[in-house]
Design a protein around this motif. Structure first.
Motif, PDB file in Angstrom:
ATOM      1  N   ALA A 143       0.829  -1.205   0.000  1.00  9.60           N
ATOM      2  CA  ALA A 143       0.000   0.000   0.000  1.00  9.60           C
ATOM      3  C   ALA A 143       0.865   1.257   0.000  1.00  9.60           C
ATOM      4  O   ALA A 143       0.494   2.284  -0.583  1.00  9.60           O
ATOM      5  CB  ALA A 143      -0.920  -0.004   1.219  1.00  9.60           C
ATOM      6  N   ILE A 144       2.026   1.168   0.627  1.00  7.91           N
ATOM      7  CA  ILE A 144       2.928   2.320   0.698  1.00  7.91           C
ATOM      8  C   ILE A 144       3.842   2.392  -0.523  1.00  7.91           C
ATOM      9  O   ILE A 144       4.044   3.467  -1.095  1.00  7.91           O
ATOM     10  CB  ILE A 144       3.773   2.261   1.992  1.00  7.91           C
ATOM     11  N   LYS A 145       4.365   1.223  -0.946  1.00  5.22           N
ATOM     12  CA  LYS A 145       5.428   1.205  -1.953  1.00  5.22           C
ATOM     13  C   LYS A 145       4.952   0.895  -3.374  1.00  5.22           C
ATOM     14  O   LYS A 145       5.553   1.360  -4.341  1.00  5.22           O
ATOM     15  CB  LYS A 145       6.494   0.170  -1.554  1.00  5.22           C
ATOM     16  N   ASP A 146       3.903   0.101  -3.516  1.00  7.49           N
ATOM     17  CA  ASP A 146       3.574  -0.401  -4.864  1.00  7.49           C
ATOM     18  C   ASP A 146       2.084  -0.732  -4.966  1.00  7.49           C
ATOM     19  O   ASP A 146       1.685  -1.897  -4.983  1.00  7.49           O
ATOM     20  CB  ASP A 146       4.422  -1.641  -5.170  1.00  7.49           C
ATOM     21  N   ARG A 147       1.259   0.280  -5.081  1.00 11.40           N
ATOM     22  CA  ARG A 147      -0.182   0.050  -5.183  1.00 11.40           C
ATOM     23  C   ARG A 147      -0.567  -0.599  -6.506  1.00 11.40           C
ATOM     24  O   ARG A 147      -1.609  -1.241  -6.611  1.00 11.40           O
ATOM     25  CB  ARG A 147      -0.926   1.375  -5.004  1.00 11.40           C
ATOM     26  N   ALA A 148       0.283  -0.430  -7.510  1.00 10.76           N
ATOM     27  CA  ALA A 148      -0.012  -1.042  -8.809  1.00 10.76           C
ATOM     28  C   ALA A 148      -0.050  -2.567  -8.698  1.00 10.76           C
ATOM     29  O   ALA A 148      -0.834  -3.235  -9.383  1.00 10.76           O
ATOM     30  CB  ALA A 148       1.033  -0.614  -9.835  1.00 10.76           C
TER      31      ALA A 148
END
Length: 294
Positions: free
Chosen positions: A207-212
């Motif tokens: 959720a913080i680093k890579d929502r994709a």
């Protein structure tokens, strides 16, 4: 009972690895790792609830039941399993599905060595022979094109993956033994806490680093659900078996997973089976018989 749970775990883990191998073609390593846990929590909670109805226990489940050593083992096992799964997914990207799964099964011999050195595990002579025969079979499977075609990076990642899985298993058993409640409830509680910690940790990280990557999982609900379901059922088998029997025995018998892996690779992923694979399966069968006799 430990034999039944181990066979269940091996069968379900072979399917989970196959589904993860498919997902790894389109989703990053962290996402494929999360797919193992994201829906497993509700399944684990449902399993624990079913156990409480089928086999009620008189011991009250309070926070005092979960001691400091228990939390240390659970947190350590959670971290190691995340690392091991990520390394295995990386193996799938570097080599084919069967080789990646084969290298990850080096955990049996590592668990035997770590267990004897650090965890007070007592293996019989037949047990050691079974572990070594099984490790030889796995090495044959992982070098099907010859050892010269196996890169040092692939070998090192495979050994690191197996070591991380071995530590996971050893710490899961220790956590289970910390709980003063009957089997299989103690294994179910360890499973629920481990999955909960893993799911929250990975969800927060992505959720913080890579929502994709989270979006990519959301767009592949069927495959993600299959991975979580097969993973949870496999973990129920592993955690239950390791609550009853020493880890090296469980993991050596669990190498029959390679038989299921070859079947899946042949029938589901359309891979060809080689003569060396058949020879390795014979050795795995011998190893399984040895550890059950011991």
């Amino acid at each position: 009972m430990w034999v039944f749970f181990t066979l269940l775990a091996a069968f379900m883990q072979a399917w989970r690895n196959a589904f993860q191998s498919q997902l790894s073609a389109d989703v990053k390593v962290a996402g494929v790792t999360l797919a193992r846990f994201i829906w497993a929590g509700p399944f684990a909670a449902l399993y624990l609830y079913g156990l409480s109805l089928w086999q009620p226990i008189t011991t009250p489940i309070t926070f005092e039941l979960f001691t400091a050593p228990f939390w240390a083992y659970v947190i350590g096992a959670s971290a190691m399993q995340i690392l091991a799964t990520a390394l295995m997914v990386q193996l799938f990207k570097m080599r084919d599905f069967a080789i990646g799964a084969g290298l990850a099964k080096s955990e049996a011999i590592v668990a035997a060595i770590f267990g004897v050195l650090f965890f007070g595990t007592d293996l019989s002579v037949l047990g050691w022979i079974g572990v070594i025969v099984g490790a030889t079979a796995i090495f044959m499977m992982s070098t099907r094109e010859g050892i010269k075609h196996l890169s040092l990076a692939t070998l090192l990642i495979g050994l690191a993956c197996g070591s991380a899985f071995a530590l996971t298993s050893l710490w899961v058993r220790e956590a289970s033994l910390c709980l003063d409640i009957p089997f299989p409830h103690r294994a179910a509680w360890v499973l629920l806490w481990v999955i909960g910690i893993q799911t929250l940790s990975l969800l927060l990280f992505l959720a913080i680093k890579d929502r994709a990557t989270l979006l990519a999982l959301w767009q592949r609900p069927r495959l993600t659900l299959l991975i979580s379901l097969s993973s949870c059922m496999g973990s129920i088998g592993w955690f239950s078996a390791m609550s009853l029997q020493a880890v090296p025995y469980v993991k050596t018998l669990g190498q029959v997973e390679v038989f299921f892996t070859i079947l899946i690779s042949t029938l589901f992923l359309q891979k060809k089976v080689k003569i060396k694979d058949v020879a390795a399966l014979v050795l795995i069968g011998i190893a399984a018989v040895l550890v059950m006799w011991s």
